[in-house]
Design a protein around this motif. Structure first.
Motif, PDB file in Angstrom:
ATOM      1  N   GLU A 119       0.797  -1.222   0.000  1.00  0.00           N
ATOM      2  CA  GLU A 119       0.000   0.000   0.000  1.00  0.00           C
ATOM      3  C   GLU A 119       0.836   1.281   0.000  1.00  0.00           C
ATOM      4  N   ASP A 206      -9.128   1.267  -7.974  1.00  0.00           N
ATOM      5  CA  ASP A 206      -9.055  -0.064  -7.373  1.00  0.00           C
ATOM      6  C   ASP A 206      -9.722  -1.110  -8.255  1.00  0.00           C
ATOM      7  N   SER A 221      -2.731  -7.261  -6.028  1.00  0.00           N
ATOM      8  CA  SER A 221      -3.699  -6.311  -5.500  1.00  0.00           C
ATOM      9  C   SER A 221      -2.931  -5.096  -5.003  1.00  0.00           C
ATOM     10  N   ARG A 223      -3.742  -3.796  -2.255  1.00  0.00           N
ATOM     11  CA  ARG A 223      -4.033  -3.874  -0.819  1.00  0.00           C
ATOM     12  C   ARG A 223      -3.226  -5.009  -0.191  1.00  0.00           C
ATOM     13  N   ASN A 224      -2.668  -4.746   0.990  1.00  0.00           N
ATOM     14  CA  ASN A 224      -1.879  -5.767   1.671  1.00  0.00           C
ATOM     15  C   ASN A 224      -2.679  -7.016   1.975  1.00  0.00           C
ATOM     16  N   TYR A 229      -9.433  -7.248   2.033  1.00  0.00           N
ATOM     17  CA  TYR A 229      -9.495  -5.871   2.531  1.00  0.00           C
ATOM     18  C   TYR A 229     -10.913  -5.311   2.450  1.00  0.00           C
ATOM     19  N   TYR A 230     -11.646  -5.675   1.403  1.00  0.00           N
ATOM     20  CA  TYR A 230     -12.974  -5.091   1.167  1.00  0.00           C
ATOM     21  C   TYR A 230     -14.062  -5.776   1.984  1.00  0.00           C
TER      22      TYR A 230
END
Length: 481
Positions: A119, A206, A221, A223-224, A229-230
């Motif tokens: 991120e 995203d 992604s 995101r880590n 994450y979502y």
């Protein structure tokens, strides 16, 4: 060997990469990031190489199978070598070998990473990272053919050397037209996923990055925690469906486009692919039911992980490394099987599995009924001796490379599960493995030697062995050009 045509195509291919790098440069500048300069520098270098090697076509333009394999094998290495430079020059990945690893993982749609904090990457760098999946999913040379004027009939050798699976059929007589048709369908599916993900609350940026990664079945992604994450059942469902769709042979979409529904839906590989997915989801759902407490949650996480692994995408919504051994073992088996031939997925391909199963069945019948004449057929078509021999050579090479790679990687002294699954997941272009390369871990701790081995495995897995067996064959280079 047509050396001049090889250099010409490679030069043109580098020129295309230089143009493509302007996209992440634009994204960087839109977000006010200095990393955009690194893309421009590499783009200029590639432009110069294009002017030297790829501007003027040679008189003899004919290429055959051996040239096709050599061009494809070298092209993927060159795209990765130059594609790694923006990561390195921008300081996002200060070690060039790590940058090369990340780029190879991107173009081969593997999705394995050395990054510990994704991120913090600049927007332009993250965009380029996911774009490598989208380009590599359909193939670097197919992408180049779609954009350029490589219209010679023999350029089909490039597609056959690059498109995964035991056979690569023409959609139409011209290779460039075939490439355009493939990318038309590819673009439509990608755009549809972007729109649906935005309906689920994702930002356009995203949604675009995750659609790139889904389309290429890569799994990067921004995101880590990846898709977890979502924490959205809707987003999980959309990505699950599109991962499965991108794991289907694109020739079937062409048949559907021509309204030949019966031919598409009667495809044996498609039936086997969907059957394996369905059975695996049921088994894992039952096996992890006690962890999640209800069928809906267990089904949600089981279906996402099964789709992600068999299509070799590598997205994660759950840490399957803590699941029961049955579920983990089944996921490892799915890593090996992979998606359909002619898809963006990796693995050995369902079609090869079908051919092997039918060959074993044929041999049993031959032993029981020595005088009978048996033929191996898939989708009603006889499988030729050359195709079957190619399948056998692929499996033998695959196993030998797997064994040698595990032996070399084991020098790092990680546990067997880490070393074995690390090699297995890279050679099958999956992404995460188990243990210390599991869904919440990465490849950062491995030695430079192991990272080089993983890079070779990713390239060999994506191009399915033969191009690199040819490139490293002394007999090929002893021939006069």
């Amino acid at each position: 060997m047509n050396r001049r045509m090889i250099l010409y195509i490679l030069g043109k291919m580098l020129g295309v990469e230089g143009v493509v790098l302007l996209l992440p440069a634009l994204v960087s500048f839109l977000y006010g990031e200095e990393s955009g300069l690194s893309f421009l520098i590499v783009s200029v270098i590639l432009g110069i190489l294009f002017l030297i090697f790829g501007k003027k076509p040679p008189e003899g333009k004919t290429i055959y199978g051996k040239e096709g394999f050599v061009i494809v094998g070298i092209a993927w290495i060159l795209w990765s070598l130059f594609g790694a430079l923006p990561f390195f020059l921008s300081g996002s990945i200060p070690n060039y070998l790590d940058a090369f690893f990340e780029t190879v993982s991107g173009f081969t749609t593997t999705g394995s990473t050395i990054l510990t904090d994704i991120e913090i990457l600049p927007k332009g760098i993250s965009f380029w990272r996911s774009l490598t999946h989208w380009i590599g999913g359909m193939g670097v040379l197919v992408f180049v053919m779609m954009l350029t004027s490589l219209e010679d009939d023999h350029s089909m050798h490039l597609m056959r050397a690059e498109v995964p699976g035991p056979e690569a059929d023409k959609l139409v007589p011209r290779a460039r037209h075939s490439a355009k048709i493939l990318y038309e369908m590819y673009f439509v599916l990608t755009a549809a996923e972007v729109i649906l993900l935005m309906f689920g609350g994702m930002s356009f940026y995203d949604a675009l990055l995750h659609a790139f990664s889904t389309a290429g079945t890569g799994g990067f992604s921004n995101r880590n925690a990846s898709v977890a994450y979502y924490d959205s059942a809707y987003i999980d469902g959309v990505i699950t469906i599109f991962m499965i769709l991108f794991g289907v042979n694109f020739n079937l979409y062409f048949l559907i486009r021509l309204k030949k529904w019966k031919s598409a839906l009667k495809n044996e590989e498609l039936k086997a692919y969907l059957g394996i997915i369905g059975v695996s989801i049921v088994i894992i759902t039952v096996n992890i039911l006690h962890i999640y407490g209800n069928v809906a949650q267990a089904f949600r996480y089981a279906s996402f992980q099964v789709a992600s692994i068999i299509t070799t995408t590598g997205f994660c919504t759950a840490n399957y490394d803590v699941w029961p051994e049955l579920s983990k073992t089944l996921l490892l088996a799915l890593m090996v099987i992979g998606a359909c031939a002619g898809s963006t997925g990796g693995g050995i391909k369902v079609s090869r599995l079908l051919i092997l199963v039918k060959t074993v069945r044929q041999e049993i019948r031959r032993i029981l009924h020595p005088k009978s004449v048996t033929v191996v057929r898939v989708n009603g078509k006889k499988i030729g001796r050359d195709t079957m021999q190619g399948v056998y050579i692929y499996f033998i090479s695959y196993i030998l490379i797997l064994i040698v790679s595990v032996l070399i990687v084991s020098i790092d002294n990680f546990d067997f599960a880490t070393s074995f699954s690390g090699v297995l997941t890279t050679i099958n272009n999956v992404g995460p493995g188990i243990s210390q390369v599991g869904p919440i871990e990465n490849f950062y701790s491995f030695s430079p030697v192991s990272k080089i081995v993983f890079c070779i495995d990713m390239l060999v897995g994506r191009l399915e062995v033969i191009p690199y067996l040819l490139i490293f064959s002394p007999d090929l280079w002893r021939r006069k050009f």
